[in-house]
Design an enzyme around this catalytic site. Structure first.
Site, PDB file in Angstrom:
ATOM      1  N   GLY A  23      49.147  33.971  74.546  1.00 28.31           N
ATOM      2  CA  GLY A  23      47.969  33.509  73.795  1.00 28.31           C
ATOM      3  C   GLY A  23      48.392  32.401  72.835  1.00 28.31           C
ATOM      4  N   GLU A 184      27.468  33.613  66.590  1.00 30.05           N
ATOM      5  CA  GLU A 184      27.452  32.620  67.671  1.00 30.05           C
ATOM      6  C   GLU A 184      26.704  33.149  68.900  1.00 30.05           C
ATOM      7  OE1 GLU A 184      31.464  30.102  66.439  1.00 30.05           O
ATOM      8  OE2 GLU A 184      31.683  31.792  67.767  1.00 30.05           O
TER       9      GLU A 184
HETATM   10  C1  LIG Z   1      35.312  36.263  70.884  1.00 33.46           C
HETATM   11  C2  LIG Z   1      36.336  35.696  69.947  1.00 33.46           C
HETATM   12  C3  LIG Z   1      36.064  34.541  69.239  1.00 33.46           C
HETATM   13  C4  LIG Z   1      37.003  34.003  68.367  1.00 33.46           C
HETATM   14  N1  LIG Z   1      36.701  32.842  67.685  1.00 33.46           N
HETATM   15  C5  LIG Z   1      37.639  32.280  66.912  1.00 33.46           C
HETATM   16  C6  LIG Z   1      37.382  31.043  66.258  1.00 33.46           C
HETATM   17  O1  LIG Z   1      36.288  30.472  66.379  1.00 33.46           O
HETATM   18  N2  LIG Z   1      38.378  30.496  65.500  1.00 33.46           N
HETATM   19  C7  LIG Z   1      39.591  31.104  65.365  1.00 33.46           C
HETATM   20  O2  LIG Z   1      40.475  30.561  64.700  1.00 33.46           O
HETATM   21  N3  LIG Z   1      39.856  32.278  65.938  1.00 33.46           N
HETATM   22  C8  LIG Z   1      38.916  32.883  66.710  1.00 33.46           C
HETATM   23  N4  LIG Z   1      39.173  34.079  67.323  1.00 33.46           N
HETATM   24  C9  LIG Z   1      40.458  34.756  67.028  1.00 33.46           C
HETATM   25  C10 LIG Z   1      41.587  34.135  67.825  1.00 33.46           C
HETATM   26  O3  LIG Z   1      41.240  34.011  69.190  1.00 33.46           O
HETATM   27  C11 LIG Z   1      42.817  35.004  67.647  1.00 33.46           C
HETATM   28  O4  LIG Z   1      43.130  35.057  66.277  1.00 33.46           O
HETATM   29  C12 LIG Z   1      43.999  34.456  68.423  1.00 33.46           C
HETATM   30  O5  LIG Z   1      43.725  34.489  69.813  1.00 33.46           O
HETATM   31  C13 LIG Z   1      45.244  35.282  68.114  1.00 33.46           C
HETATM   32  O6  LIG Z   1      46.320  34.780  68.867  1.00 33.46           O
HETATM   33  P1  LIG Z   1      47.441  35.784  69.390  1.00 33.46           P
HETATM   34  O7  LIG Z   1      48.480  34.938  70.048  1.00 33.46           O
HETATM   35  O8  LIG Z   1      47.836  36.703  68.308  1.00 33.46           O
HETATM   36  O9  LIG Z   1      46.701  36.696  70.486  1.00 33.46           O
HETATM   37  P2  LIG Z   1      45.930  36.266  71.786  1.00 33.46           P
HETATM   38  O10 LIG Z   1      45.562  34.837  71.790  1.00 33.46           O
HETATM   39  O11 LIG Z   1      44.850  37.273  71.940  1.00 33.46           O
HETATM   40  O12 LIG Z   1      47.017  36.477  72.935  1.00 33.46           O
HETATM   41  C14 LIG Z   1      47.556  37.730  73.232  1.00 33.46           C
HETATM   42  C15 LIG Z   1      48.133  37.654  74.633  1.00 33.46           C
HETATM   43  O13 LIG Z   1      48.953  38.794  74.835  1.00 33.46           O
HETATM   44  C16 LIG Z   1      48.727  39.316  76.119  1.00 33.46           C
HETATM   45  N5  LIG Z   1      49.059  40.731  76.076  1.00 33.46           N
HETATM   46  C17 LIG Z   1      48.524  41.679  75.282  1.00 33.46           C
HETATM   47  N6  LIG Z   1      49.144  42.848  75.482  1.00 33.46           N
HETATM   48  C18 LIG Z   1      50.082  42.641  76.437  1.00 33.46           C
HETATM   49  C19 LIG Z   1      51.032  43.477  77.079  1.00 33.46           C
HETATM   50  N7  LIG Z   1      51.151  44.766  76.778  1.00 33.46           N
HETATM   51  N8  LIG Z   1      51.847  42.923  78.012  1.00 33.46           N
HETATM   52  C20 LIG Z   1      51.737  41.613  78.337  1.00 33.46           C
HETATM   53  N9  LIG Z   1      50.852  40.781  77.754  1.00 33.46           N
HETATM   54  C21 LIG Z   1      50.040  41.286  76.808  1.00 33.46           C
HETATM   55  C22 LIG Z   1      47.253  39.039  76.369  1.00 33.46           C
HETATM   56  O14 LIG Z   1      46.961  39.028  77.771  1.00 33.46           O
HETATM   57  C23 LIG Z   1      47.077  37.678  75.716  1.00 33.46           C
HETATM   58  O15 LIG Z   1      47.278  36.619  76.617  1.00 33.46           O
HETATM   59  C24 LIG Z   1      38.261  34.641  68.199  1.00 33.46           C
HETATM   60  C25 LIG Z   1      38.538  35.812  68.914  1.00 33.46           C
HETATM   61  C26 LIG Z   1      37.592  36.333  69.781  1.00 33.46           C
HETATM   62  C27 LIG Z   1      37.901  37.587  70.562  1.00 33.46           C
END
Ligand SMILES: Cc1cc2nc3c(=O)[nH]c(=O)nc-3n(C[C@H](O)[C@H](O)[C@H](O)COP(=O)(O)OP(=O)(O)OC[C@H]3O[C@@H](n4cnc5c(N)ncnc54)[C@H](O)[C@@H]3O)c2cc1C
Length: 444
Positions: A23, A184
């Site tokens: 992500g 939204e």
């Molecule tokens: C509907 C929605 C709207 C949003 N709108 C906004 C916005 O407008 N602005 C903003 O700044 N933020 C927004 N966010 C929040 C933002 O998307 C998150 O803060 C961001 O994605 C966090 O990044 P991350 O890398 O922590 O996790 P993520 O981007 O969620 O990535 C996590 C990754 O880990 C993988 N994963 C999880 N568990 C496992 C496992 N056990 N084994 C292998 N892979 C795994 C998943 O498949 C995923 O690809 C929104 C979130 C959602 C759900």
């Protein structure tokens, strides 16, 4: 269990960095390590990186799913120190410095690491009422958004076919949670029902659909200043959205919800209220906050583990006495920091100073071309908010072809009022169950 054959070679040559999650956080970490003498294995249970901020546009038929996601392998194909593995991490054995991975074909893999970066994001939280999940789906993945889109479009088809016989609440949409995602979706649904679908049906008026936005909090968009929340609320109400604040959902079942002692019939309840971290805290036996996020130190590592970094939505770090928000900017900045710090540790250089989040601001679309933006002292609303919102979201999409496709689709939607994704691709369960139950009159 089979040993990852590549892993043995990695450990012999260069330090092996394992990143769990492709992500925002995981991808930023991999990119920050581009020129470092390390071998990287990035493991994700999905083959694609998802741009979650535009997920609501897939759920409400503005964008097709392929416009907001891109294969992780393709995004990193130019970076030859990265190997991408499609598989689900099921546990971490920190005493052996390995992670367990379940592969799609049912096999297991153990991958050893020198440095581990955990960026597994968050899941839905129903605040202890997990039984709500079956009637009030949340939205975290492309599959979630497509199933919500299916449900919305199917409701109108069913209402058109059944006319006055249609079930009560078929065209009532309840959004639980008035943060950016709930707002939204409510706004996009209002545009869809009041404008896009306006002349498409003969037996029903799509504009009569009831859209109810519910939250326990006293105002919508609680992370914005009050003045902007108020403008957003007025704009939604102007489009016919009912905003119900200060009331919690007491019950959800297949026919509706109980809200502040009142029964509201609804076949379409969508949950946008809570998030819970992935099970990383349990894997690492680390201290977590109330939402299950792993408490991390200023260098983004877990206490007692100088080589294990946890970041993004699955981590909890305070800055100025408050926890950092679960937003993409935090995950990206932390991923970049973790990658740079690992690079320095591998090279035996001095550590970076502790991580500091630089808050560039907050933005959300309310409906159509009306958005609210807050950055430092600057506050914008309406079209003057939507233009920077659109520019920033396009700029952060992971591929240039996606940027162009999204831009063209928005021009098409906003200028001509046309949406290209009004497709129902699967047969609905309800539809199959009710086959033959409705008879349309031969003439009016
Ligand atoms: C509907 C929605 C709207 C949003 N709108 C906004 C916005 O407008 N602005 C903003 O700044 N933020 C927004 N966010 C929040 C933002 O998307 C998150 O803060 C961001 O994605 C966090 O990044 P991350 O890398 O922590 O996790 P993520 O981007 O969620 O990535 C996590 C990754 O880990 C993988 N994963 C999880 N568990 C496992 C496992 N056990 N084994 C292998 N892979 C795994 C998943 O498949 C995923 O690809 C929104 C979130 C959602 C759900």
């Amino acid at each position: 269990m089979s040993m990852c054959p590549l892993d043995v070679a990695f450990r012999a040559e260069r330090p092996h960095v394992v990143i769990i999650g492709g992500g925002f956080g995981g991808l930023a970490t991999a990119r920050a390590l581009k020129d470092e003498p390390v071998r990287i294995t990035l493991i994700d249970r999905r083959n694609h990186h998802l741009f979650q901020p535009l997920l609501y546009q897939v759920a409400t038929a503005t964008l097709p799913p392929g416009h907001i996601a891109a294969p992780i392998r393709g995004l990193l194909k130019e970076q030859d120190n990265v190997t991408v593995v499609l598989g689900e991490v099921t546990g971490i054995l920190d005493e052996e410095s390995t992670v367990n991975v379940a592969l799609p074909e049912g096999k297991n893999l153990r991958v050893g690491y020198d440095y581990l970066v955990v960026a597994t994001g968050a899941e839905h939280s129903y605040f202890g009422r997990d039984e709500f999940a079956q009637h009030a789906p949340g939205m975290k993945t492309l599959a979630d958004a497509l199933s919500i889109r299916q449900k919305i479009l199917q409701a109108f088809e069913q209402a058109e076919a059944e006319g006055p016989l249609a079930k009560e609440g078929l065209l009532t949409f309840v959004l639980v949670g008035a943060g950016p995602t709930g707002v939204e979706i409510a706004g996009a649904l209002a545009m869809l029902t009041r404008k896009t679908l306006k002349s498409s049906f003969r037996n029903i008026d799509p504009g009569s659909a009831r859209i109810i936005l519910v939250d326990m909090a006293p105002r919508i968009l609680g992370s914005f200043e009050e003045e902007l929340s108020e403008k957003a609320r007025k704009h939604l109400e102007g489009l016919g959205v009912e905003v119900r604040l200060g009331q919690g959902i007491e019950q959800i079942d297949e026919n509706g919800v109980m809200l502040g002692g009142e029964r509201i019939a609804s076949k379409n309840v969508i949950w946008t209220a809570g998030v819970a971290a992935s099970p990383v805290g349990k894997w690492l036996k680390a201290e977590t906050d109330r939402a299950g996020r792993v408490r991390i130190q200023g260098d983004l590592t877990v206490a007692g583990h100088r080589n294990i970094f946890v970041l993004g939505d699955t981590a909890s770090l305070d800055q100025n006495g408050r926890p950092l928000p679960g937003v993409a900017q935090v995950a990206m900045q932390q991923g970049n920091y973790a990658g740079r710090l690992i690079g320095r540790r591998v090279a035996g250089q001095k550590d970076l100073p502790p991580f500091r989040y630089f808050d560039k601001g907050n933005m959300a679309v309310v409906a159509g071309r009306f958005a609210v933006v807050q950055s430092g002292k600057m506050k914008l609303s309406g079209l003057s908010g939507w233009l920077p919102w659109a520019a920033i979201h396009i700029a952060y999409l992971p591929l240039s072809n996606l940027r162009l496709s999204v831009l063209m689709q928005w021009v098409w939607t906003h200028v001509a009022g046309i949406r290209s994704s009004l497709l129902i691709s699967q047969k609905s369960h309800d539809c199959k169950q009710n086959q033959g139950a409705v008879r349309l009159k031969k003439s009016a």
